[in-house]
Design an enzyme around this catalytic site. Structure first.
Site, short mmCIF file in Angstrom:
data_model
loop_
_atom_site.label_atom_id
_atom_site.label_comp_id
_atom_site.label_asym_id
_atom_site.label_seq_id
_atom_site.Cartn_x
_atom_site.Cartn_y
_atom_site.Cartn_z
N THR A 1 3.81 69.69 62.72
CA THR A 1 3.28 68.55 63.04
C THR A 1 4.01 67.55 64.07
O THR A 1 3.15 66.70 64.56
CB THR A 1 3.05 67.52 61.60
N LYS B 1 2.26 65.12 67.31
CA LYS B 1 2.83 63.59 67.39
C LYS B 1 3.08 63.33 69.00
O LYS B 1 2.77 62.48 69.50
CB LYS B 1 3.87 62.95 66.51
N LYS C 1 13.36 77.79 63.56
CA LYS C 1 12.90 76.95 64.45
C LYS C 1 13.80 76.86 65.78
O LYS C 1 13.54 76.27 66.83
CB LYS C 1 12.96 75.39 63.83
N LYS D 1 13.66 67.89 64.45
CA LYS D 1 12.97 68.62 63.33
C LYS D 1 14.07 69.10 62.57
O LYS D 1 15.30 69.11 62.76
CB LYS D 1 11.98 69.95 63.69
N ARG D 2 13.84 69.52 61.43
CA ARG D 2 14.88 70.15 60.45
C ARG D 2 15.76 71.12 60.98
O ARG D 2 14.98 72.07 61.99
CB ARG D 2 14.26 70.77 59.08
N HIS E 1 2.51 76.77 52.43
CA HIS E 1 3.19 76.25 53.73
C HIS E 1 4.05 77.05 54.33
O HIS E 1 4.80 76.93 55.29
CB HIS E 1 3.84 75.01 53.22
#
Ligand SMILES: *Cc1c(COP(=O)(O)O)cnc(C)c1O
Length: 878
Positions: free
Chosen positions: A720, A724, A615, A609-610, A408
């Site tokens: 992901t 969505k 990110k 998101k986290r 991952h």
């Protein structure tokens, strides 16, 4: 320790069974004609008395009221929304259990090859709505609760999220369970029943993240079934003594023994009878407490061992792509406890088939979701060698045909390693086995005994590939163990799988051949992430395609049928109106939960998101500040031409991740200033919504016009939430990374907003930062200005943010200075595109229409066919 324990007794069920029972039910004896013999009473009476699936509103009200009287032990006049939820949940669960029983009975009878999905996280969210949808009983329950004086929305809202996961990895596992059952695949999940899920996030007035426990079981959990008859003993510590018989066998004894007790969670398929199982383990002391201490009046000592056993499954570790738990013995114990119990359970089920052990790979495939369950590999070796008396080579050939490993991340800091001394202490036998794997053939793997011939004298390569990393202390590299112990390895999006093959696992590709290393691009379940979270859009799609949703929700490529309607003005109007109502629903939610008033006539720009440096929420917030200053510098007339924008953030930071927490603090304080500025507040609003969760995502995603997926190229394996948003007609602003690339391939580059450097440039850019640094003022004046303003205290105490700002000023590992200008340009392109409302809605429709590939049904079928070699099983009615 006085008694010697026969190693063969380890992993055996603790409770002797009086009946001939399998795991999943009673195996009846046969009568003379070969039919199942009913154990007692008359078959007819049994059959007529069986609870059947609810069919209509009357069944629902009857069942709910019965549960009010019995399961809840309450009076009908005394029922509030929570009580009504509990009654509805118990009633829905009865329906699930009917299908669950039939499913497990069918599996036992037909004995198909099964797959087991081992995941330390399952981020399930709420269950009731999904259960009703998959059972096909949504309307019946809606009408039923209405007749009883309640509204289904209020009732659904009572449920707490089951948040046994951090983020994407755990949510992926949940989507895969939904798709497995929906595709009638015999797949079980195995995980841990944490008493406390991911922490609840609170935001202090100063903008600091505070963590509170998540006691999600406090209201009881109607979706689980305790299986008091399914328990296993799991050992820790003690000592492992090799036998002198040349077999490599050993006896492991002493230490601590803990009980694993099963809880089963029903996983219904959409439009199928299949109701699979998610088995979660809870740790319990083997003996309640030490009677000797208790008798001696040492009450605390007496419960000590019981506390340490219960601690194993008490809390989920709050890490996501960040390894703050390295060296935490309790986390290692969690991992072993879970893999040992799961393997014991899987092997017991296999043994009930009466097949020889070498047929295990014909009946069992085990998917390792990341390296967390990698101890299953030495654990299966231990069982096969020490308990089943198999020879090493034989055992290894079984093991390497049973396991599959999904990687991952390629972030070096997220790759799991465990100190050798700790494994030696906690799992002495497993450390021996890991060393045996390493030293067999003095090489890496038995897969190719010509390793030494292939790379004569290449010591560097051997060191790179070794299971053990040299150092103080030595560490076991779990990813290497997972690779050599598995039949296949996969990444989670094309780019990521390429990076896995060419970077972190390159040596293994050279050694074992590239065919072992594949890709399965992640997916999401369209049931939860479109039909449930966006019912109006789902209804419009069904109406437009002239298809029942049961068709297109199972064949998501059918969405392509929407493409021609992008040209239909009336359709566009309906499409846009639904987006608008979803914005109002979100605004309403924020108003009732946080007391904030959000304007809904603006573009909704979302990043949820986290919180992690890779990110790049920091890039986003610095971009917001840039926009704020730009607006401030405009005349009132100029400003009037600007599109109002509302920016949303949500996400949790790992509690020990200082820089990520500072990012939250910056966002909250920028919001405080911006939202109060009369010059700009009509054009820019900013919100940090606390306590991100699946349920919050379900409200935010359908309301988004544009969402941000802006990781440094090459760092986000897949993502992901990008899927969505796009499925719900939100456009994507992102970097050329992870699944963004494949989304753009599907929907067309003209419908996404890409920016930033590409993956191949990243290494060189980082090198430049280290060895030829250019001051930010020179390289990126716009960013320098923003950073200086933050530093100067425009958003409160500037000094607080220095450590965060320094990550950019110094090595800038995530390349904000390289990507900032193109990011700002991309945001401007989004503004411009939004001005042409018609064209924007066309893009939105085209995006949804081309998302078929990203159904988790497609992904799970790829795993089933190309990896596990399992087939769908049609469920028989009992
Ligand atoms: C989908 C999802 C994620 C994953 O989001 P990414 O943006 O892909 O990292 C995380 N948390 C929740 C609650 C989700 O639903």
């Amino acid at each position: 320790m006085t008694s010697t324990i026969d190693p063969k007794s380890i992993g055996k069920p603790v409770r002797p069974r009086r009946h001939v029972r399998t795991l999943t039910g009673y195996t009846p004896e046969k009568d003379a004609s070969g039919r199942d013999k009913w154990p007692r009473g008359e078959e007819k009476v049994w059959k007529e008395s069986m609870r059947t699936l609810d069919k209509d509103v009357n069944d629902v009200t009857k069942s709910m009221v019965t549960h009010v009287q019995t399961s809840l032990a309450r009076q009908p006049y005394n029922i509030d929304n929570l009580g009504a939820y509990q009654a509805a949940a118990h009633s829905a669960r009865d329906n699930l259990l009917i299908n669950w029983n039939d499913t497990q009975m069918t599996y036992t009878r037909k004995a198909p090859k099964r797959a087991y999905y081992l995941s330390l996280e399952f981020l399930m969210g709420r269950t009731l709505d999904n259960a009703l949808l998959n059972l096909g009983l949504k309307d019946q329950y809606k009408d039923g609760v209405k007749k009883l004086g309640f509204s289904i929305e209020d009732i659904l809202d009572q449920e707490r999220d089951a948040a046994l996961g951090n983020g994407g990895l755990g949510r992926l596992a949940a989507c895969y369970l939904d798709s497995s059952a929906s595709q009638e695949l015999p797949v079980w999940g195995y995980g841990l029943r944490y008493k406390y899920g991911i922490f609840q996030q609170l935001i202090s007035p100063a903008g600091d993240q505070l963590e509170a426990p998540d006691p999600w079981l406090d209201n009881q959990n109607p979706w689980e079934l305790p299986r008091l008859d399914v328990t296993y003993e799991v050992r820790f510590y003690g000592h492992a003594d090799r036998l002198d018989d040349g077999t490599g066998r050993a006896i492991w004894q002493g230490g601590q023994e803990v009980l694993a007790q099963a809880y089963d969670v029903m996983i219904p398929g959409y439009g199928t009878q299949t109701t699979n199982n998610l088995r979660l383990w809870e740790s319990k002391p083997k003996r309640g407490f030490d009677l000797n201490s208790f008798n001696a009046g040492n009450y605390e000592g007496a419960v000590e061992s019981s506390n340490s056993a219960a601690a194993i499954t008490s809390v989920l570790y709050p890490n996501d792509h960040t390894n703050f738990t390295v060296g935490k013995e309790l986390r290692l114990k969690q991992q072993y406890f879970w893999t040992a119990a799961s393997l014991a359970d899987i092997l017991r089920r296999f043994k009930n088939l009466g097949k020889p052990m070498n047929e295990l790979p014909d009946y069992v495939a085990i998917q390792l979701n990341d390296t967390h369950p990698t101890l299953a590999i030495p654990e299966l070796m231990r069982i096969l060698i020490d308990e089943e008396d198999l020879r090493w080579d034989h055992a290894w050939s079984i093991v390497t045909n049973v396991f599959f490993y999904t990687n991952h991340t390629v972030l070096p800091e997220a790759l799991e390693k465990w100190p050798v001394p700790m494994i030696e202490h906690v799992l002495p036998r497993h450390m021996q086995i890991i060393y045996d794997i390493r030293t067999t053939d003095d090489a890496i793997s038995l897969a190719d005994s010509s390793f030494k011939k292939k790379y004569p004298g290449d010591r560097d390569r051997l060191a790179r590939m070794s299971l053990i990393e040299e150092g103080m202390p030595k560490q076991v590299r779990m990813a290497h163990l997972a690779v050599i112990g598995s039949r296949k390895v996969n990444g989670v999006a094309e780019l990521h799988s390429d990076l896995v093959r060419t970077t972190i696992l390159k040596d293994f590709v050279d050694f074992e051949g590239v065919s072992k290393f594949g890709n399965v691009t992640n997916g999401i379940t369209p049931r939860r992430w479109l039909d449930q979270c966006n019912p109006e859009l789902s209804a419009l799609i069904s109406k437009t395609l002239k298809l029942d949703k049961s068709v297109w929700l199972k064949d998501l490529f059918k969405l392509e049928g929407l493409l021609p309607f992008a040209e239909d003005a009336a359709f566009r109007k309906e499409w846009a109106a639904i987006k608008q109502r979803n914005k109002e629903r979100l605004a309403n939610y924020v108003q009732t939960t946080l007391g904030l008033t959000i304007r809904t006539d603006a573009m909704f720009d979302v990043q949820i998101k986290r919180i992690h440096e890779y990110k790049r929420q920091t890039l986003n917030i610095l971009g917001v500040i840039h926009r704020y200053f730009t607006l401030k510098n405009m005349s009132a007339v100029e400003r009037k031409k600007v599109n109002p924008r509302v920016v949303f953030f949500a996400g949790k930071a790992a509690p020990a991740y200082f820089i990520a927490k500072l990012t939250i603090r910056l966002i909250v304080n920028v919001a405080r200033v911006i939202n109060a500025d009369p010059d700009t507040k009509d054009y820019l609003q900013l919100y940090f919504l606390p306590d991100y969760s699946v349920s919050l995502a379900e409200v935010l995603i359908p309301a988004s016009d544009i969402s941000q997926h802006i990781s440094t190229a090459g760092t986000e394996a897949s993502g992901t939430s990008n899927m969505k948003f796009c499925l719900n007609g939100g456009l994507l602003l992102g970097t050329v990374d992870g699944a963004n690339i494949e989304i753009a391939e599907e929907v067309g580059e003209s419908n996404v907003f890409f920016f930033g450097h590409l993956t191949p440039a990243v290494e060189d850019l980082r090198y430049q930062h280290l060895y030829h640094p250019v001051p930010i003022e020179q390289k990126c004046p716009a960013l320098a200005h923003v950073i200086n303003q933050v530093s100067a205290g425009v958003f409160g105490d500037g000094g607080v943010y220095e450590p965060l700002l320094n990550t950019i000023r110094q090595s800038d590992y995530y390349l904000l200075t390289d990507d900032f200008d193109s990011y700002i340009a991309a945001l401007a392109m989004v503004d411009e595109a939004y001005l042409d409302k018609d064209e924007w809605v066309k893009k939105s429709i085209r995006t949804t229409a081309k998302m078929g590939k990203f159904s988790s049904d497609r992904a799970i079928v790829e795993y089933a066919e190309s990896y596990w070699n399992i087939e769908p099983v049609t469920i028989q009615k009992s």
